[in-house]
Enzyme design. Structure first.
Site, PDB file in Angstrom:
ATOM      1  N   GLU A 137       0.827  -1.215   0.000  1.00 54.07           N
ATOM      2  CA  GLU A 137       0.000   0.000   0.000  1.00 54.07           C
ATOM      3  C   GLU A 137       0.859   1.261   0.000  1.00 54.07           C
ATOM      4  O   GLU A 137       2.087   1.199   0.122  1.00 54.07           O
ATOM      5  CB  GLU A 137      -0.954  -0.059   1.201  1.00 54.07           C
ATOM      6  CG  GLU A 137      -1.868  -1.268   1.090  1.00 54.07           C
ATOM      7  CD  GLU A 137      -2.970  -1.324   2.135  1.00 54.07           C
ATOM      8  OE1 GLU A 137      -2.892  -0.618   3.157  1.00 54.07           O
ATOM      9  OE2 GLU A 137      -3.922  -2.091   1.895  1.00 54.07           O
ATOM     10  N   ALA A 193       0.702   5.690   1.131  1.00 56.29           N
ATOM     11  CA  ALA A 193      -0.001   6.773   1.812  1.00 56.29           C
ATOM     12  C   ALA A 193      -0.881   7.539   0.822  1.00 56.29           C
ATOM     13  O   ALA A 193      -1.936   8.071   1.189  1.00 56.29           O
ATOM     14  CB  ALA A 193       1.000   7.715   2.467  1.00 56.29           C
ATOM     15  N   SER A 194      -0.462   7.591  -0.428  1.00 54.00           N
ATOM     16  CA  SER A 194      -1.330   8.077  -1.501  1.00 54.00           C
ATOM     17  C   SER A 194      -2.035   6.827  -2.026  1.00 54.00           C
ATOM     18  O   SER A 194      -1.465   6.047  -2.803  1.00 54.00           O
ATOM     19  CB  SER A 194      -0.483   8.740  -2.594  1.00 54.00           C
ATOM     20  OG  SER A 194      -1.321   9.093  -3.667  1.00 54.00           O
ATOM     21  N   TYR A 195      -3.247   6.577  -1.539  1.00 53.00           N
ATOM     22  CA  TYR A 195      -3.871   5.249  -1.649  1.00 53.00           C
ATOM     23  C   TYR A 195      -3.849   4.646  -3.056  1.00 53.00           C
ATOM     24  O   TYR A 195      -3.736   3.442  -3.237  1.00 53.00           O
ATOM     25  CB  TYR A 195      -5.318   5.287  -1.151  1.00 53.00           C
ATOM     26  CG  TYR A 195      -5.479   5.649   0.320  1.00 53.00           C
ATOM     27  CD1 TYR A 195      -4.393   5.659   1.198  1.00 53.00           C
ATOM     28  CD2 TYR A 195      -6.732   5.989   0.826  1.00 53.00           C
ATOM     29  CE1 TYR A 195      -4.540   5.999   2.531  1.00 53.00           C
ATOM     30  CE2 TYR A 195      -6.896   6.327   2.171  1.00 53.00           C
ATOM     31  CZ  TYR A 195      -5.799   6.334   3.014  1.00 53.00           C
ATOM     32  OH  TYR A 195      -5.956   6.670   4.336  1.00 53.00           O
ATOM     33  N   CYS A 225      -1.787  -4.442  -5.721  1.00 53.14           N
ATOM     34  CA  CYS A 225      -2.373  -5.677  -5.185  1.00 53.14           C
ATOM     35  C   CYS A 225      -1.357  -6.830  -5.222  1.00 53.14           C
ATOM     36  O   CYS A 225      -0.392  -6.806  -6.000  1.00 53.14           O
ATOM     37  CB  CYS A 225      -3.581  -6.093  -6.011  1.00 53.14           C
ATOM     38  SG  CYS A 225      -4.986  -4.986  -5.879  1.00 53.14           S
ATOM     39  N   GLU A 242      -1.661  -9.849  -6.383  1.00 56.60           N
ATOM     40  CA  GLU A 242      -1.599 -10.581  -7.655  1.00 56.60           C
ATOM     41  C   GLU A 242      -0.689  -9.858  -8.639  1.00 56.60           C
ATOM     42  O   GLU A 242       0.108 -10.462  -9.360  1.00 56.60           O
ATOM     43  CB  GLU A 242      -3.003 -10.699  -8.278  1.00 56.60           C
ATOM     44  CG  GLU A 242      -4.008 -11.468  -7.425  1.00 56.60           C
ATOM     45  CD  GLU A 242      -4.770 -10.582  -6.433  1.00 56.60           C
ATOM     46  OE1 GLU A 242      -4.201  -9.583  -5.935  1.00 56.60           O
ATOM     47  OE2 GLU A 242      -5.935 -10.909  -6.173  1.00 56.60           O
ATOM     48  N   CYS A 277      -9.406  -8.395  -7.686  1.00 57.48           N
ATOM     49  CA  CYS A 277     -10.114  -7.199  -8.152  1.00 57.48           C
ATOM     50  C   CYS A 277     -10.096  -7.132  -9.678  1.00 57.48           C
ATOM     51  O   CYS A 277      -9.345  -7.859 -10.345  1.00 57.48           O
ATOM     52  CB  CYS A 277      -9.495  -5.942  -7.539  1.00 57.48           C
ATOM     53  SG  CYS A 277      -7.953  -5.421  -8.336  1.00 57.48           S
TER      54      CYS A 277
HETATM   55  N1  THU Z   1      -6.059  -6.265  -2.710  1.00 56.20           N
HETATM   56  C1  THU Z   1      -5.249  -7.190  -3.282  1.00 56.20           C
HETATM   57  O1  THU Z   1      -4.078  -7.312  -2.929  1.00 56.20           O
HETATM   58  N2  THU Z   1      -5.772  -7.983  -4.258  1.00 56.20           N
HETATM   59  C2  THU Z   1      -7.047  -7.885  -4.711  1.00 56.20           C
HETATM   60  O2  THU Z   1      -7.376  -8.497  -5.715  1.00 56.20           O
HETATM   61  C3  THU Z   1      -8.014  -7.076  -3.987  1.00 56.20           C
HETATM   62  C4  THU Z   1      -7.448  -6.051  -3.081  1.00 56.20           C
HETATM   63  C5  THU Z   1      -5.501  -5.389  -1.681  1.00 56.20           C
HETATM   64  C6  THU Z   1      -5.347  -3.953  -2.089  1.00 56.20           C
HETATM   65  C7  THU Z   1      -5.369  -3.262  -0.758  1.00 56.20           C
HETATM   66  O3  THU Z   1      -4.060  -3.266  -0.225  1.00 56.20           O
HETATM   67  C8  THU Z   1      -6.239  -4.136   0.118  1.00 56.20           C
HETATM   68  O4  THU Z   1      -6.325  -5.390  -0.542  1.00 56.20           O
HETATM   69  C9  THU Z   1      -7.639  -3.591   0.342  1.00 56.20           C
HETATM   70  O5  THU Z   1      -8.231  -3.236  -0.861  1.00 56.20           O
END
Ligand code: THU
Length: 157
Positions: free
Chosen positions: A54, A56-58, A63, A65, A96
């Site tokens: 992650e 700080a600038s969201y 992810c 994957e 996602c």
């Molecule tokens: N996230 C993933 O790592 N994979 C996904 O397919 C869905 C979401 C993460 C992104 C973020 O760090 C956290 O889950 C909440 O959205």
């Protein structure tokens, strides 16, 4: 109709699941507090792990994957036979939309994707899941009617 999923051997399935749990340990998720781990299995038997990172600038968040895919591809590994994803939720959680599209770039539509519950192996798996409570799906199921690299090869007017 989606093509039949490619089959993973029992040992490969196990390696992928263990890889996803291992990968989750690398999470950097202080904002969402939603750790995710992903593991890819390459055609030559390598496990490539990725966690969500992650920012700080969201919007800068990556992810799990995509971390795994970018790690693999940038090391020259481009052919995969399976993916496993795990979170801290006691149910299978799906990639996602953005990750589905990035997976689409490098993986065949009938590649198995294992969505692993945090409490794997579950003693009493939920309906629609397989051994230990894993939901076994494919990219084609998760991303039907998708756009991919081959469409850019089509002739144009
Ligand atoms: N996230 C993933 O790592 N994979 C996904 O397919 C869905 C979401 C993460 C992104 C973020 O760090 C956290 O889950 C909440 O959205």
């Amino acid at each position: 109709m989606s093509a039949r999923a490619l089959t993973l051997s029992v040992p490969d399935r196990q390696r992928l699941i263990e890889g996803a749990f291992e990968a989750k340990k690398g999470t950097y998720s202080p904002y969402s507090k939603f750790p995710v781990g992903a593991a890819l299995l390459s055609v030559d038997g390598q496990i490539i792990k990725g966690a969500n990172i992650e920012n700080a600038s969201y919007g800068g968040t990556i992810c799990a994957e995509r971390t795994a895919l970018v790690k693999a591809v940038s090391e020259g590994i481009r052919s995969f036979i399976g993916l496993a994803v795990v979170t801290d939720v006691k149910a299978p959680i799906s990639p996602c939309g953005m990750c589905r599209q990035v997976i689409r770039e490098f993986c065949v539509l009938n590649m198995p994707i294992l969505l692993v519950p945090a409490d794997y192996p579950q003693a009493e798996p939920a309906e629609g899941t397989t051994e230990g409570g894993v939901r076994e799906t494919t990219l084609g199921e998760l991303l039907p009617d998708s756009f991919g690299p081959e469409h850019l090869e089509l002739s144009r007017k």
